[in-house]
Design an enzyme around this catalytic site. Structure first.
Site, mmCIF file in Angstrom:
data_model
loop_
_atom_site.group_PDB
_atom_site.id
_atom_site.type_symbol
_atom_site.label_atom_id
_atom_site.label_comp_id
_atom_site.label_asym_id
_atom_site.label_seq_id
_atom_site.Cartn_x
_atom_site.Cartn_y
_atom_site.Cartn_z
ATOM 1 N N TYR A 48 0.806 -1.244 -0.129
ATOM 2 C CA TYR A 48 0.062 -0.068 -0.141
ATOM 3 C C TYR A 48 0.797 1.393 0.075
ATOM 4 O O TYR A 48 1.871 1.491 0.808
ATOM 5 C CB TYR A 48 -0.717 -0.032 1.117
ATOM 6 C CG TYR A 48 -1.860 1.241 1.404
ATOM 7 C CD1 TYR A 48 -2.864 1.273 0.703
ATOM 8 C CD2 TYR A 48 -1.777 2.136 2.263
ATOM 9 C CE1 TYR A 48 -3.857 2.452 0.800
ATOM 10 C CE2 TYR A 48 -2.688 3.285 2.541
ATOM 11 C CZ TYR A 48 -3.508 3.197 1.587
ATOM 12 O OH TYR A 48 -4.446 4.552 1.540
ATOM 13 N N ASP B 271 9.340 2.758 0.045
ATOM 14 C CA ASP B 271 8.152 3.523 0.908
ATOM 15 C C ASP B 271 8.213 3.242 2.274
ATOM 16 O O ASP B 271 7.805 1.840 2.696
ATOM 17 C CB ASP B 271 6.787 3.134 0.299
ATOM 18 C CG ASP B 271 5.634 3.543 0.934
ATOM 19 O OD1 ASP B 271 5.643 3.950 2.242
ATOM 20 O OD2 ASP B 271 4.379 3.439 0.593
ATOM 21 N N LYS C 78 3.689 8.661 9.352
ATOM 22 C CA LYS C 78 3.364 8.202 10.363
ATOM 23 C C LYS C 78 4.345 8.542 11.592
ATOM 24 O O LYS C 78 4.305 9.735 11.860
ATOM 25 C CB LYS C 78 3.326 6.562 10.121
ATOM 26 C CG LYS C 78 2.139 6.328 9.329
ATOM 27 C CD LYS C 78 1.948 4.893 9.425
ATOM 28 C CE LYS C 78 0.569 4.697 8.484
ATOM 29 N NZ LYS C 78 0.602 3.815 7.244
#
Ligand code: PLP
Length: 428
Positions: free
Chosen positions: A144, A239, A267
């Protein structure tokens, strides 16, 4: 536990917010029931609107690595807010967090801040396309990279939970530039590169996958990607929105000693405020506007509250060099405990774990890619999830999610969790 107030609040929310939530993973679609509404959180615990206390293993899906309402972050935000909440002009704070991030992460000279992980990945790909003057990208099934159009092709976690791996609204024109590969399968990647010679701008990968449960890279996988990229003029994008500042001070690049060309963050880097970032060596980053031709912008990018929270978080992680080892030890302890009780109760399972990321799959086979992650028994997972909530433990309401261990968790919390899992797994 009683969820009367949460149910009432959810009913109200559903009237004015699609599905009652602002991000689909928060709904309980995969497990049934009503989402729990949070009132506050401190350390390792959530306190919900019905007055229940839950031990939190999601931690805002990763950011709260030091626990909720971490004092230095809260203080920094309060102090900055008094001085104005947004200017749309440069601040010294932005340079401070950028310099600290650059000093912590290997192989990057410059970093640009955005507002989410989605924005970071989207911008990284645009930059890679501009830099290489090529259009196509390779992504892996089950990885994702946020919800921007080019990535909603077998996107893992939320997108998979809801059975819409290819979302309507993503045009065929966009989808055709995203080539899909199998995680941990180098041969598959080599074949795609061969079939699209000189057309691939970038390979984007979660260097430790965290959106189909937790799946560490097979031995040689990341090294192989690095070699394929270098040999074919392709940029390798790590990522690290989930793994950055979590698996090591310098992320997976440091952990496995492999250089990516562009790295994406989110995050943890925002300390719980909306922050993303992407970084690379100067040669690549200088391709961005206003220095270079690739456009990328943001009214609230580098927002002072967000930067203050992120800086306080990174400073804490930079100062306490023992933290990543401590997190790993707690996670290993939890993993061993879960393994012990599930075995004793004859449950079929696989546990994947690395650093402070762990996932429990209800399937006997190794979970190494999207297909094997999807093979888990969801009926067992539902019982597991609701059983744990009843015991005061909150994990993600989907079998495709990683658990995030925070430093605020005590060994008593972990023992309590293991005992609860023992109890719940007797009812399977
Ligand atoms: C969470 C996540 C994103 C998206 O970040 P948002 O802040 O939710 O937009 C991208 N990549 C990975 C690996 C993630 O875990």
């Amino acid at each position: 536990m009683i969820y009367k107030r949460s149910s009432e609040l959810f009913a109200e929310a559903e009237k004015v917010i699609p599905g009652g939530v602002n991000s689909p993973v928060r709904a309980f679609k995969a497990v049934g029931g009503t989402p729990i509404f949070v009132k506050s959180a401190k350390g390792a615990y959530l306190y919900d609107e019905d007055g229940n206390r839950l031990i939190d293993y999601i931690n805002s899906w990763g950011p709260m690595i030091l626990g909720h309402a971490y004092e230095p972050v809260v203080e920094a935000v309060i102090e900055k807010a008094k001085l104005g909440t947004s200017f749309g002009m440069p601040t010294e704070l932005e340079t401070q967090i950028a310099a600290l991030a650059v000093s912590m992460v290997p192989n990057i000279d410059k970093i640009r801040f955005v507002n989410s992980g989605t924005e970071a990945c989207m911008s990284a790909v645009r930059l890679a396309r501009g830099f290489t003057k090529r259009d196509k990208i390779i992504k892996f099934a089950g990885c994702y990279h946020g919800h921007s159009d080019s990535f909603l092709i077998q996107a893992g976690s939320g997108a998979v939970t809801f059975g819409t791996p290819n979302s309507p609204g993503v045009t065929a024109g966009t989808a055709k530039d995203t080539l899909l590969a199998k995680y941990n399968d180098l041969e598959n990647v080599a074949t795609l590169i061969e079939a699209n010679k000189n057309e691939i701008a970038a390979i984007i990968v979660e260097p430790v996958a965290g959106n189909m449960g937790c799946i560490p890279p097979a031995k040689g996988f990341l090294e192989g990607l690095r070699e394929l990229c270098t040999a074919n003029g392709i940029l390798l994008i790590f990522d690290e929105v989930m793994t950055g500042f979590r698996l090591a001070r310098g992320g997976v690049q440091e952990l496995f000693n492999i250089n990516a060309d562009i790295v994406c963050f989110g995050k943890v880097i925002g300390g719980g405020l909306p922050v993303g970032a992407f970084a690379a060596r100067a040669e690549i980053m200088n391709y961005l506007a206003p220095l270079g031709p690739v456009y990328q912008a943001g009214t609230l990018s580098g927002n002072p509250l967000a930067m203050a929270a992120g800086l306080a978080m990174l400073q804490a992680l930079d100062t306490d060099r023992a933290i990543f080892k401590r997190l790993e030890e707690k996670t290993a302890y939890l993993g061993a405990g879960i393994e012990r009780v599930l075995k004793a109760n004859n449950v079929v399972f696989t546990i994947n774990r690395i650093g402070s990321m762990i996932s429990v799959h209800f399937d006997a086979n190794p979970v190494t890619d999207f297909k094997s992650a999807a093979a888990g028994d969801n009926e067992t997972f539902k019982k597991f999830f609701h059983g744990l909530v009843a015991e005061g433990i909150y994990i993600a309401p989907s079998a495709y999610e990683t658990w995030f261990i925070t430093d605020a968790l005590t060994y008593e919390d972990l023992d309590f969790t293991i005992q609860a899992i023992d109890k719940v797994s007797k009812t399977f």
